[in-house]
Design an enzyme around this catalytic site. Structure first.
Site, PDB file in Angstrom:
ATOM      1  N   TYR A   1     -71.227 -35.470  11.349  1.00 56.39           N
ATOM      2  CA  TYR A   1     -71.277 -35.880  12.748  1.00 56.39           C
ATOM      3  C   TYR A   1     -72.064 -37.172  12.957  1.00 56.39           C
ATOM      4  CZ  TYR A   1     -76.041 -34.048  13.365  1.00 56.39           C
ATOM      5  OH  TYR A   1     -77.391 -33.832  13.275  1.00 56.39           O
TER       6      TYR A   1
ATOM      7  N   GLU B   1     -59.391 -27.179  33.547  1.00 47.71           N
ATOM      8  CA  GLU B   1     -58.418 -26.140  33.908  1.00 47.71           C
ATOM      9  C   GLU B   1     -57.439 -25.853  32.778  1.00 47.71           C
ATOM     10  OE1 GLU B   1     -55.335 -26.867  36.809  1.00 47.71           O
ATOM     11  OE2 GLU B   1     -55.489 -29.033  36.499  1.00 47.71           O
TER      12      GLU B   1
ATOM     13  N   CYS C   1     -80.765 -37.672  19.010  1.00 50.09           N
ATOM     14  CA  CYS C   1     -79.962 -37.351  20.189  1.00 50.09           C
ATOM     15  C   CYS C   1     -80.072 -38.367  21.314  1.00 50.09           C
ATOM     16  CB  CYS C   1     -80.360 -35.983  20.750  1.00 50.09           C
ATOM     17  SG  CYS C   1     -80.745 -34.725  19.534  1.00 50.09           S
TER      18      CYS C   1
ATOM     19  N   HIS D   1     -58.013 -27.926  40.097  1.00 48.55           N
ATOM     20  CA  HIS D   1     -56.929 -28.869  39.815  1.00 48.55           C
ATOM     21  C   HIS D   1     -57.104 -30.163  40.594  1.00 48.55           C
ATOM     22  CE1 HIS D   1     -52.880 -30.054  38.626  1.00 48.55           C
ATOM     23  NE2 HIS D   1     -52.657 -30.392  39.895  1.00 48.55           N
TER      24      HIS D   1
ATOM     25  N   CYS E   1     -85.141 -36.045  17.632  1.00 46.53           N
ATOM     26  CA  CYS E   1     -84.276 -36.085  18.813  1.00 46.53           C
ATOM     27  C   CYS E   1     -84.618 -37.259  19.721  1.00 46.53           C
ATOM     28  CB  CYS E   1     -84.389 -34.765  19.578  1.00 46.53           C
ATOM     29  SG  CYS E   1     -83.434 -34.752  21.111  1.00 46.53           S
TER      30      CYS E   1
ATOM     31  N   GLU F   1     -70.235 -40.400  14.670  1.00 46.25           N
ATOM     32  CA  GLU F   1     -70.821 -40.875  15.922  1.00 46.25           C
ATOM     33  C   GLU F   1     -71.145 -42.361  15.835  1.00 46.25           C
ATOM     34  OE1 GLU F   1     -72.933 -36.945  17.918  1.00 46.25           O
ATOM     35  OE2 GLU F   1     -74.077 -38.134  16.483  1.00 46.25           O
TER      36      GLU F   1
ATOM     37  N   LYS G   1     -79.294 -42.214  20.438  1.00 52.26           N
ATOM     38  CA  LYS G   1     -77.912 -42.292  19.968  1.00 52.26           C
ATOM     39  C   LYS G   1     -76.927 -42.126  21.116  1.00 52.26           C
ATOM     40  CE  LYS G   1     -76.668 -39.022  17.250  1.00 52.26           C
ATOM     41  NZ  LYS G   1     -76.628 -38.144  16.070  1.00 52.26           N
TER      42      LYS G   1
END
Length: 457
Positions: free
Chosen positions: A182, A449, A47, A444, A42, A186, A50
């Site tokens: 992934y 939302e 993680c 909003h 990681c 990525e 990256k």
């Protein structure tokens, strides 16, 4: 028998460090062995660096949206050497923090390669000095992580892996990425954002096959709009050096010519040369250590957590497994709290990003669950002024159990998806229904939302 330690941890990644320091904090005699940099995949090769590269790629293309708001800005140039060195400097800082955490909690640190010689003995080899020392421990926990897998393709040694991408001397002008998971998508999005011409070659019919099909379809469309050449159902059979670049041969397809090749076909448990077979620890055909619900291997004194057991290879999962082991070893009242792997949120830091929790539609059907789905597409307000707003189309999807109306899957691709999904993960854990979403008043105008108006009459 008197042991040198109550607990010996092999591997100083996120899970191993969390386990070691918390056990030491509770008064246990703890040691940890690491043959590489502290922080694991990681921090060093995954993680953290990256996502820093992902931020850079987004910033590099931000001028396109800015111009639609009347902000005059020229197309920026990415100084790769500056970016690369800054990222690696931050990684080194984190390495130091992880080491200091262990020192602060009085964990003994052994730098070197660990090898099991019995259910209670660990031999450490210091590579530089070639010295060996053996330690004894009541319990041993393996947390060695994973490594990049390279498939048996002729010339595959010419290809980089994801581990190599953070130290490239220069950025290639054109790169071929082999893979469709992934990691592959990525890096495809990152490199495209940094100005690299990208072709993604995947042998399967669609990218991100482990995710809900709607997400992979939407991302493929977005990537192609960004001029990433996404080639599915296509297999590379040979990588051949050709001048300063490479020639990729594919089945029933023209050759592909690039300056560099990245092999991003997944990772495998890093369990080789640990002495597992010699002491009776069992592994599967991928090398993953087989454990029970309490992460105990076939040898009662030896446990394993994290990527090396291949349950769900995410940093927070390894940390959660470490926390559960702490409860187990200290006989805490929380030790029965098993991890619900169906309720773990995750993200893909592509452009646009993806976030998901729970079952995909395909997984729900495979488990023979009666479901209905709700899907909505929209363009975030931020992109409403841009000429190519369709590049930024977002999608949200809910998988709902038709019997009790509980939401059993949430999936999103679009602006701020990971940040939004983290909040919904709490409600998901509490068993929210579609009606709960409808009874909630949204903020909003936001992308978030859209969830509370999903399929609202």
């Amino acid at each position: 028998m008197t042991y040198d330690y109550d607990l010996y941890v092999i591997g100083a990644g996120s899970g191993g460090v969390r386990l070691a320091r918390k056990m030491a904090h509770k008064g246990m005699r703890v040691a940890i062995a690491e043959q590489d940099a502290f922080g694991g995949t990681c921090v060093n090769k995954g993680c953290v660096p990256k996502k820093l590269l992902s931020y850079a790629s987004i910033e590099a293309s931000r001028h396109i949206v800015a111009q639609s708001y009347g902000v005059c800005s020229e197309s920026p140039r990415v100084a790769w050497e500056t970016l690369r060195d800054a990222v690696n400097k931050e990684v080194q800082r984190l390495n130091g923090l992880y080491r200091q955490l262990l020192i602060t909690h009085s964990v003994d640190i052994h730098q070197g390669h660990a090898h099991l010689t019995s259910p209670h003995h660990v031999r450490i080899t210091q590579q530089q000095e070639q010295q060996q020392t053996t330690y004894t421990s009541k319990h041993i926990v393996i947390a060695t992580g994973s490594f990049p897998y390279k498939p048996p393709i002729d010339g595959i040694d010419h290809a980089y892996t994801s581990d190599d991408m953070f130290t490239l001397p220069t950025l290639p002008q054109r790169i071929a990425i082999i893979g469709g998971g992934y990691i592959a998508v990525e890096f495809a999005c990152i490199l495209c954002g940094l100005g690299v011409d990208v072709v993604l070659i995947h042998r399967g019919p669609r990218i991100l096959s482990a995710f809900d099909e709607a997400l992979g379809t939407a991302l493929s469309h977005a990537m192609r709009l960004k001029s990433i050449d996404v080639l599915c159902s296509s297999s590379v059979t040979q990588i051949k050096k050709q001048g300063k670049g490479y020639q990729l041969k594919r089945i029933h397809a023209p050759d592909t010519h690039v300056d560099a090749v990245l092999c991003a076909t997944g990772r495998l448990p890093l369990t080789q040369d640990l002495g597992l077979e010699d002491v009776g620890v069992r592994t599967n055909d991928k090398g993953a250590i087989l454990v029970n619900d309490m992460y105990q291997s076939a040898v009662p004194s030896i446990y394993a957590i994290g990527d090396c057991i291949d349950h769900m290879n995410l940093t927070p999962v390894a940390i959660a497994q470490a926390e559960r082991l702490v409860s187990h070893f200290t006989q805490s009242a929380q030790q029965s709290n098993a991890i619900d792997y169906d309720a773990i949120p995750t993200a893909v830091f592509s452009t646009p990003p993806i976030a998901t929790i729970g079952l995909s539609e395909q997984q729900a059907h495979a488990r023979q669950k009666p479901i209905r789905t709700c899907t909505q597409r929209y363009t975030p307000l931020k992109y409403s002024l841009t000429a190519k707003s369709d590049v930024h189309t977002s999608l949200i999807k809910a998988i709902i159990n038709s019997d009790d109306h509980n939401i059993i899957g949430l999936h999103m691709i679009g602006l701020d998806a990971p940040e939004i999904m983290q909040g919904f993960a709490v409600a998901f854990r509490m068993g929210m229904t579609l009606n709960d979403l409808h009874r909630t008043i949204g903020i909003h105008p936001t992308s978030a939302e859209e969830w509370v108006t999903l399929d609202k009459p």
